[in-house]
Design a protein around this motif. Structure first.
Motif, mmCIF file in Angstrom:
data_model
loop_
_atom_site.group_PDB
_atom_site.id
_atom_site.type_symbol
_atom_site.label_atom_id
_atom_site.label_comp_id
_atom_site.label_asym_id
_atom_site.label_seq_id
_atom_site.Cartn_x
_atom_site.Cartn_y
_atom_site.Cartn_z
ATOM 1 N N CYS A 2 -1.561 -1.161 5.270
ATOM 2 C CA CYS A 2 -1.528 0.303 4.706
ATOM 3 C C CYS A 2 -1.176 0.426 3.327
ATOM 4 O O CYS A 2 -1.127 0.158 1.928
ATOM 5 N N ARG A 3 0.618 -0.610 3.286
ATOM 6 C CA ARG A 3 1.232 -0.632 2.384
ATOM 7 C C ARG A 3 0.461 -1.652 1.003
ATOM 8 O O ARG A 3 1.026 -0.836 0.054
ATOM 9 N N ARG A 4 0.078 -2.232 1.107
ATOM 10 C CA ARG A 4 -1.164 -3.158 0.046
ATOM 11 C C ARG A 4 -2.106 -2.305 -0.261
ATOM 12 O O ARG A 4 -1.881 -2.305 -1.996
ATOM 13 N N LEU A 5 -2.653 -1.335 -0.154
ATOM 14 C CA LEU A 5 -3.440 -0.928 -0.144
ATOM 15 C C LEU A 5 -3.003 0.158 -1.512
ATOM 16 O O LEU A 5 -3.125 0.825 -2.384
ATOM 17 N N PHE A 6 -1.700 0.584 -0.674
ATOM 18 C CA PHE A 6 -1.026 1.973 -1.472
ATOM 19 C C PHE A 6 -0.453 1.640 -2.833
ATOM 20 O O PHE A 6 -0.629 2.665 -3.867
ATOM 21 N N CYS A 7 0.007 0.302 -2.756
ATOM 22 C CA CYS A 7 0.768 0.210 -4.254
ATOM 23 C C CYS A 7 -0.363 -0.389 -5.542
ATOM 24 O O CYS A 7 -0.035 0.056 -5.996
ATOM 25 N N ARG A 8 -1.362 -0.614 -4.241
ATOM 26 C CA ARG A 8 -2.680 -0.992 -5.655
ATOM 27 C C ARG A 8 -3.237 0.785 -6.095
ATOM 28 O O ARG A 8 -3.053 0.626 -7.246
ATOM 29 N N PHE A 9 -3.448 1.123 -4.837
ATOM 30 C CA PHE A 9 -4.125 2.726 -5.609
ATOM 31 C C PHE A 9 -2.780 3.202 -6.574
ATOM 32 O O PHE A 9 -3.049 3.930 -7.900
ATOM 33 N N TYR A 10 -1.402 3.079 -6.379
ATOM 34 C CA TYR A 10 -0.453 3.311 -7.151
ATOM 35 C C TYR A 10 -0.793 3.095 -8.953
ATOM 36 O O TYR A 10 -0.093 3.930 -9.193
ATOM 37 N N ARG A 11 -0.581 2.069 -8.114
ATOM 38 C CA ARG A 11 -0.240 1.308 -9.521
ATOM 39 C C ARG A 11 -1.544 1.915 -10.335
ATOM 40 O O ARG A 11 -1.758 1.561 -11.869
ATOM 41 N N GLU A 12 -3.405 1.893 -9.977
ATOM 42 C CA GLU A 12 -4.476 1.868 -10.683
ATOM 43 C C GLU A 12 -4.402 3.535 -11.048
ATOM 44 O O GLU A 12 -5.037 3.553 -12.170
ATOM 45 N N ARG A 13 -4.091 4.082 -10.282
ATOM 46 C CA ARG A 13 -4.414 5.556 -10.480
ATOM 47 C C ARG A 13 -2.922 6.695 -10.951
ATOM 48 O O ARG A 13 -3.208 7.823 -11.644
ATOM 49 N N ILE A 14 -1.734 6.215 -10.710
ATOM 50 C CA ILE A 14 -0.207 6.822 -10.857
ATOM 51 C C ILE A 14 -0.076 6.365 -12.424
ATOM 52 O O ILE A 14 0.682 6.775 -13.074
ATOM 53 N N ARG A 15 0.892 5.447 -11.388
ATOM 54 C CA ARG A 15 1.267 4.462 -12.632
ATOM 55 C C ARG A 15 1.027 2.994 -12.915
ATOM 56 O O ARG A 15 1.451 2.317 -11.658
ATOM 57 N N SER A 16 1.153 2.543 -13.941
ATOM 58 C CA SER A 16 1.707 1.107 -13.819
ATOM 59 C C SER A 16 2.319 0.262 -13.738
ATOM 60 O O SER A 16 3.393 -0.556 -14.421
ATOM 61 N N ASP A 17 3.829 1.034 -15.033
ATOM 62 C CA ASP A 17 4.864 0.578 -15.034
ATOM 63 C C ASP A 17 5.692 0.496 -13.819
ATOM 64 O O ASP A 17 7.126 1.146 -14.255
ATOM 65 N N VAL A 18 5.514 -0.001 -12.776
ATOM 66 C CA VAL A 18 6.297 -0.030 -11.865
ATOM 67 C C VAL A 18 6.842 -0.859 -11.173
ATOM 68 O O VAL A 18 5.965 -2.048 -11.448
ATOM 69 N N ASP A 19 7.451 -1.482 -10.654
ATOM 70 C CA ASP A 19 8.120 -2.429 -9.291
ATOM 71 C C ASP A 19 7.848 -1.689 -8.301
ATOM 72 O O ASP A 19 8.348 -0.627 -7.596
ATOM 73 N N ARG A 104 -9.315 12.289 -4.046
ATOM 74 C CA ARG A 104 -8.347 13.397 -4.727
ATOM 75 C C ARG A 104 -7.738 12.580 -5.745
ATOM 76 O O ARG A 104 -7.242 13.691 -6.680
ATOM 77 N N PHE A 105 -7.982 11.504 -6.872
ATOM 78 C CA PHE A 105 -7.163 11.365 -7.289
ATOM 79 C C PHE A 105 -8.497 9.493 -7.611
ATOM 80 O O PHE A 105 -7.780 8.988 -8.909
ATOM 81 N N GLY A 106 -9.808 9.550 -7.408
ATOM 82 C CA GLY A 106 -10.425 8.543 -7.799
ATOM 83 C C GLY A 106 -10.289 7.439 -7.828
ATOM 84 O O GLY A 106 -10.873 7.042 -8.519
ATOM 85 N N PHE A 107 -9.883 6.718 -7.101
ATOM 86 C CA PHE A 107 -9.571 5.637 -6.850
ATOM 87 C C PHE A 107 -11.031 4.880 -6.490
ATOM 88 O O PHE A 107 -11.253 5.414 -5.391
ATOM 89 N N ASP A 108 -11.192 3.678 -6.492
ATOM 90 C CA ASP A 108 -12.168 2.959 -6.336
ATOM 91 C C ASP A 108 -12.014 2.188 -5.335
ATOM 92 O O ASP A 108 -11.639 0.988 -5.435
ATOM 93 N N PRO A 109 -12.081 2.171 -4.298
ATOM 94 C CA PRO A 109 -11.542 1.756 -3.169
ATOM 95 C C PRO A 109 -12.430 0.527 -2.308
ATOM 96 O O PRO A 109 -12.301 -0.715 -1.754
ATOM 97 N N SER A 110 -13.595 -0.458 -3.132
ATOM 98 C CA SER A 110 -14.658 -1.416 -3.055
ATOM 99 C C SER A 110 -13.918 -2.307 -2.932
ATOM 100 O O SER A 110 -14.662 -2.880 -2.293
ATOM 101 N N PRO A 111 -13.065 -3.221 -4.211
ATOM 102 C CA PRO A 111 -12.833 -4.169 -4.034
ATOM 103 C C PRO A 111 -11.936 -5.020 -3.567
ATOM 104 O O PRO A 111 -11.274 -5.673 -2.730
ATOM 105 N N VAL A 112 -11.251 -3.488 -1.957
ATOM 106 C CA VAL A 112 -10.813 -3.574 -0.480
ATOM 107 C C VAL A 112 -11.209 -3.423 0.288
ATOM 108 O O VAL A 112 -10.743 -3.162 1.708
ATOM 109 N N ALA A 113 -12.682 -4.015 0.510
ATOM 110 C CA ALA A 113 -13.583 -2.805 1.034
ATOM 111 C C ALA A 113 -12.737 -4.058 2.783
ATOM 112 O O ALA A 113 -12.946 -3.365 4.073
ATOM 113 N N GLU A 114 -12.954 -5.698 2.303
ATOM 114 C CA GLU A 114 -12.267 -5.946 3.454
ATOM 115 C C GLU A 114 -11.677 -5.807 4.036
ATOM 116 O O GLU A 114 -11.130 -5.266 5.378
#
Length: 233
Positions: A2-19, A104-114
């Motif tokens: 879940c942590r991997r998915l959260f980070c991808r979601f956050y970077r794609e839909r919230i902010r990209s300039d983060v570590d 709620r945020f318009g994220f596309d989870p299809s690339p991480v379906a596996e």
């Protein structure tokens, strides 16, 4: 997962300039949380108990024992951030995050379906049969075994970005993963005949709370994560 998915979601839909910085959380006697860990511009807890700390800006969980006290549950109920979510109906926190991020945020989870599918299988013990659970032949099972066996403190941190963006089978080819797998696989002795239930049941939580509206949940793994999020701008 879940942590991997959260980070991808956050970077794609919230902010990209983060570590992202990852800190493990443990169930222990006394205070569960160390406020010193919450030192990011934002701080997220995924797949672990609720914290009422004002420093926590994101929270996802799916366990019935998510709230340590009625006060924590009430604090969650009153939260207006739209960034803290709970639902014990989900098999895994990974699939829960995928649903919330999409709806709620318009994220596309299809690339991480596996990744999402295997998170439900592993967390929910939803294997096709007992043999599949023991033989550990699926890439997700091999990666889980490698994560649990590794004593390298940087192993999981190195793997997290890969899990969010690469097929699981491809990650097995990474040198730092491939190096530790052979002895682990050799140690698995599987008899030719097999008995057991096809869908092992997980034990019920030691205590539970009623489902609460909005979004909520908890976990009991040392791999659950606090994620300080720091701007790179």
């Amino acid at each position: 997962m879940c942590r991997r998915l959260f980070c991808r979601f956050y970077r794609e839909r919230i902010r990209s300039d983060v570590d992202f910085v990852y800190s493990g959380l443990l169930h222990r006697a006394g205070a569960l949380f160390d406020e010193k860990q919450f030192d990011g511009d934002e701080n997220a807890i995924v797949d672990f108990k609720y914290s009422s700390s004002p420093k926590i800006t994101w929270w996802f969980d799916h366990h019935e024992s998510a709230f340590l006290s009625p006060a924590d549950a009430a604090h969650f109920e009153q939260d207006q951030s739209n960034q803290k979510f709970y639902d014990p109906a989900f098999k895994s926190c990974t699939s829960f995050i995928a649903m919330i991020a999409k709806e709620r945020f318009g994220f596309d989870p299809s690339p991480v379906a596996e990744l999402v599918r295997w998170a439900d299988i592993v967390d929910g013990a939803m294997y096709d049969d007992a043999k599949s659970a023991v033989e550990m032949q699926a890439p997700a099972m091999k990666l889980t075994m490698a994560i649990e066996a590794s004593t390298d403190r940087n192993f999981v941190k190195t793997m997290i970005p890969l899990l969010a963006y690469h097929p699981l089978a491809k990650i097995l080819e990474e040198p730092f993963v491939a190096a530790i797998l052979p002895p682990l696989l050799d140690a698995i002795a599987v008899p030719s005949t097999f008995c057991g239930s096809a869908r092992p049941r997980r034990t019920a939580p030691s205590f539970s709370t009623s489902p609460i509206s909005n979004s909520k949940a908890t976990t009991s793994s040392s791999r659950t994560i606090c994620i300080p999020i720091r701007s790179t701008a």
